[in-house]
Structure formats: structure tokens, C-alpha cells
Design a protein around this motif. Structure first.
Motif, mmCIF file in Angstrom:
data_model
loop_
_atom_site.group_PDB
_atom_site.id
_atom_site.type_symbol
_atom_site.label_atom_id
_atom_site.label_comp_id
_atom_site.label_asym_id
_atom_site.label_seq_id
_atom_site.Cartn_x
_atom_site.Cartn_y
_atom_site.Cartn_z
ATOM 1 N N THR A 109 0.934 -1.118 0.176
ATOM 2 C CA THR A 109 0.007 0.324 0.154
ATOM 3 C C THR A 109 1.055 1.303 0.003
ATOM 4 O O THR A 109 2.025 1.061 0.622
ATOM 5 C CB THR A 109 -0.885 0.024 1.334
ATOM 6 O OG1 THR A 109 -0.159 -0.129 2.330
ATOM 7 C CG2 THR A 109 -1.955 -1.024 1.267
ATOM 8 N N PRO A 110 0.284 2.253 -0.711
ATOM 9 C CA PRO A 110 1.326 3.487 -0.949
ATOM 10 C C PRO A 110 1.157 4.239 0.817
ATOM 11 O O PRO A 110 0.267 4.280 1.489
ATOM 12 C CB PRO A 110 0.420 4.527 -1.777
ATOM 13 C CG PRO A 110 -0.856 3.990 -1.995
ATOM 14 C CD PRO A 110 -0.876 2.442 -1.514
ATOM 15 N N HIS A 111 2.601 4.839 0.918
ATOM 16 C CA HIS A 111 2.634 5.434 2.142
ATOM 17 C C HIS A 111 3.009 6.894 1.907
ATOM 18 O O HIS A 111 3.363 7.334 0.624
ATOM 19 C CB HIS A 111 3.614 4.850 3.116
ATOM 20 C CG HIS A 111 3.379 3.505 3.461
ATOM 21 N ND1 HIS A 111 2.389 3.226 4.372
ATOM 22 C CD2 HIS A 111 3.678 2.216 3.194
ATOM 23 C CE1 HIS A 111 2.368 1.830 4.610
ATOM 24 N NE2 HIS A 111 3.165 1.169 3.696
ATOM 25 N N GLU A 112 2.732 7.935 2.820
ATOM 26 C CA GLU A 112 3.217 9.136 2.607
ATOM 27 C C GLU A 112 4.566 9.313 2.292
ATOM 28 O O GLU A 112 5.722 8.671 2.661
ATOM 29 C CB GLU A 112 3.124 10.137 3.936
ATOM 30 C CG GLU A 112 1.703 10.339 4.318
ATOM 31 C CD GLU A 112 1.499 11.167 5.278
ATOM 32 O OE1 GLU A 112 2.439 11.948 5.721
ATOM 33 O OE2 GLU A 112 0.383 11.485 6.038
ATOM 34 N N ASP A 113 5.012 10.157 1.362
ATOM 35 C CA ASP A 113 6.173 10.671 1.126
ATOM 36 C C ASP A 113 7.148 10.975 1.982
ATOM 37 O O ASP A 113 6.710 12.145 2.919
ATOM 38 C CB ASP A 113 6.513 11.542 -0.210
ATOM 39 C CG ASP A 113 7.652 11.649 -0.663
ATOM 40 O OD1 ASP A 113 8.654 11.227 -0.388
ATOM 41 O OD2 ASP A 113 7.988 12.389 -1.761
ATOM 42 N N PRO A 114 8.200 10.532 2.657
ATOM 43 C CA PRO A 114 9.059 10.988 3.795
ATOM 44 C C PRO A 114 9.654 12.317 3.408
ATOM 45 O O PRO A 114 10.081 13.158 4.296
ATOM 46 C CB PRO A 114 10.071 9.920 4.304
ATOM 47 C CG PRO A 114 9.980 9.216 2.798
ATOM 48 C CD PRO A 114 8.918 9.341 1.994
ATOM 49 N N ARG A 115 9.744 12.729 2.369
ATOM 50 C CA ARG A 115 10.497 13.756 1.920
ATOM 51 C C ARG A 115 9.313 15.134 2.015
ATOM 52 O O ARG A 115 10.013 16.148 1.890
ATOM 53 C CB ARG A 115 11.014 13.873 0.615
ATOM 54 C CG ARG A 115 11.871 12.830 0.117
ATOM 55 C CD ARG A 115 12.200 12.671 -1.168
ATOM 56 N NE ARG A 115 11.169 12.275 -1.894
ATOM 57 C CZ ARG A 115 11.033 11.861 -2.995
ATOM 58 N NH1 ARG A 115 12.152 12.006 -3.843
ATOM 59 N NH2 ARG A 115 9.920 11.366 -3.418
ATOM 60 N N TYR A 116 8.099 15.018 2.261
ATOM 61 C CA TYR A 116 7.333 15.959 2.216
ATOM 62 C C TYR A 116 7.161 16.518 3.754
ATOM 63 O O TYR A 116 6.890 15.762 4.635
ATOM 64 C CB TYR A 116 5.517 15.658 1.917
ATOM 65 C CG TYR A 116 4.547 16.486 1.839
ATOM 66 C CD1 TYR A 116 4.681 17.653 1.319
ATOM 67 C CD2 TYR A 116 3.784 16.378 2.996
ATOM 68 C CE1 TYR A 116 3.733 18.474 1.325
ATOM 69 C CE2 TYR A 116 2.770 17.435 3.083
ATOM 70 C CZ TYR A 116 2.670 18.310 2.282
ATOM 71 O OH TYR A 116 1.495 19.270 2.485
ATOM 72 N N PHE A 117 7.233 17.487 4.044
ATOM 73 C CA PHE A 117 7.437 18.257 5.316
ATOM 74 C C PHE A 117 6.137 18.982 5.720
ATOM 75 O O PHE A 117 6.185 19.801 6.679
ATOM 76 C CB PHE A 117 8.605 19.145 5.389
ATOM 77 C CG PHE A 117 9.893 18.351 5.321
ATOM 78 C CD1 PHE A 117 10.347 17.467 5.922
ATOM 79 C CD2 PHE A 117 10.583 18.855 4.199
ATOM 80 C CE1 PHE A 117 11.555 16.799 5.991
ATOM 81 C CE2 PHE A 117 11.938 18.112 3.871
ATOM 82 C CZ PHE A 117 12.225 17.198 4.834
ATOM 83 N N GLY A 118 5.119 18.938 5.005
ATOM 84 C CA GLY A 118 4.077 19.617 5.277
ATOM 85 C C GLY A 118 3.714 20.918 4.497
ATOM 86 O O GLY A 118 4.553 21.215 3.849
ATOM 87 N N PRO A 119 2.568 21.630 4.982
ATOM 88 C CA PRO A 119 2.305 23.054 4.295
ATOM 89 C C PRO A 119 3.606 24.043 4.603
ATOM 90 O O PRO A 119 4.214 24.012 5.601
ATOM 91 C CB PRO A 119 0.957 23.429 4.737
ATOM 92 C CG PRO A 119 0.783 22.698 5.988
ATOM 93 C CD PRO A 119 1.516 21.446 6.027
ATOM 94 N N ALA A 120 3.690 24.994 4.025
ATOM 95 C CA ALA A 120 4.621 25.988 4.037
ATOM 96 C C ALA A 120 4.451 26.957 5.427
ATOM 97 O O ALA A 120 3.159 27.032 5.535
ATOM 98 C CB ALA A 120 4.570 27.175 2.848
#
Length: 95
Positions: free
Chosen positions: A52-63
């Protein structure tokens, strides 16, 4: 139902509950579902939590708001000074 690929037929097809012959838990998070394609060839689908796809660990959330607040002010100023008209000119209308 599972979407399976039969290498012999070289096509994808749906594998319904009636066509499932064997379900096996291989390791933690990996489940093997065995069955037959509509033409009778053996097919295997690997599924489970490991696939199953998981969240991208490189995404740090909104600005951070420190960046978005000045941009919102600039956007509001531009909108107030340069109002955009979305009406089409007369030659573009066809009645």
C-alpha cells in the motif's frame, strides 16, 4: 476482486472471489492470493500492507505561515489594483 496479470495470455483481467484458490500470509505485510485466469492459467497476486502506498517522507507539510502571510497580502494588493474581467468581448459571443 483482484486485478491480475496473466503472463501466458499477456493481459490483465479481474479475479473474482470464485476464482481464488489459495490465500497465504507469506511474511508480515505480504499476502499471496493464488487463482486461475478465465482461460485456466495460474496467476498470483501479492498484496497487503507492504504494497500500500505510504506518505512521502520528503514532504514536510504546508509552508510555514511566515511565508504564506506576506504572499496573501501581496495577492490581495494585486487583486485590488489589477481587477481581472472575465467577460468575453462581443465578437466572441455566438447567438
Amino acid at each position: 476482486m483482484f486485478v491480475v496479470y496473466c503472463a501466458v495470455c499477456d493481459r490483465r483481467t479481474l479475479l473474482g472471489v470464485d476464482e481464488v484458490e489459495w490465500v497465504e500470509n507469506l511474511t508480515r505485510g505480504v499476502i499471496s492470493v493464488s487463482g486461475r485466469c478465465p482461460r485456466g492459467h495460474d496467476v498470483v497476486v501479492l498484496t497487503g500492507d507492504a504494497f500500500t502506498p505510504h506518505e512521502d517522507p520528503r514532504y514536510f507539510g504546508p509552508a510555514p505561515r511566515i511565508w504564506t502571510k506576506p504572499m496573501n497580502k501581496l495577492r490581495a494588493w494585486l487583486r485590488g489594483h489589477f481587477e481581472v474581467s472575465r467577460d468575453l468581448p462581443g465578437p466572441f459571443y455566438r447567438f
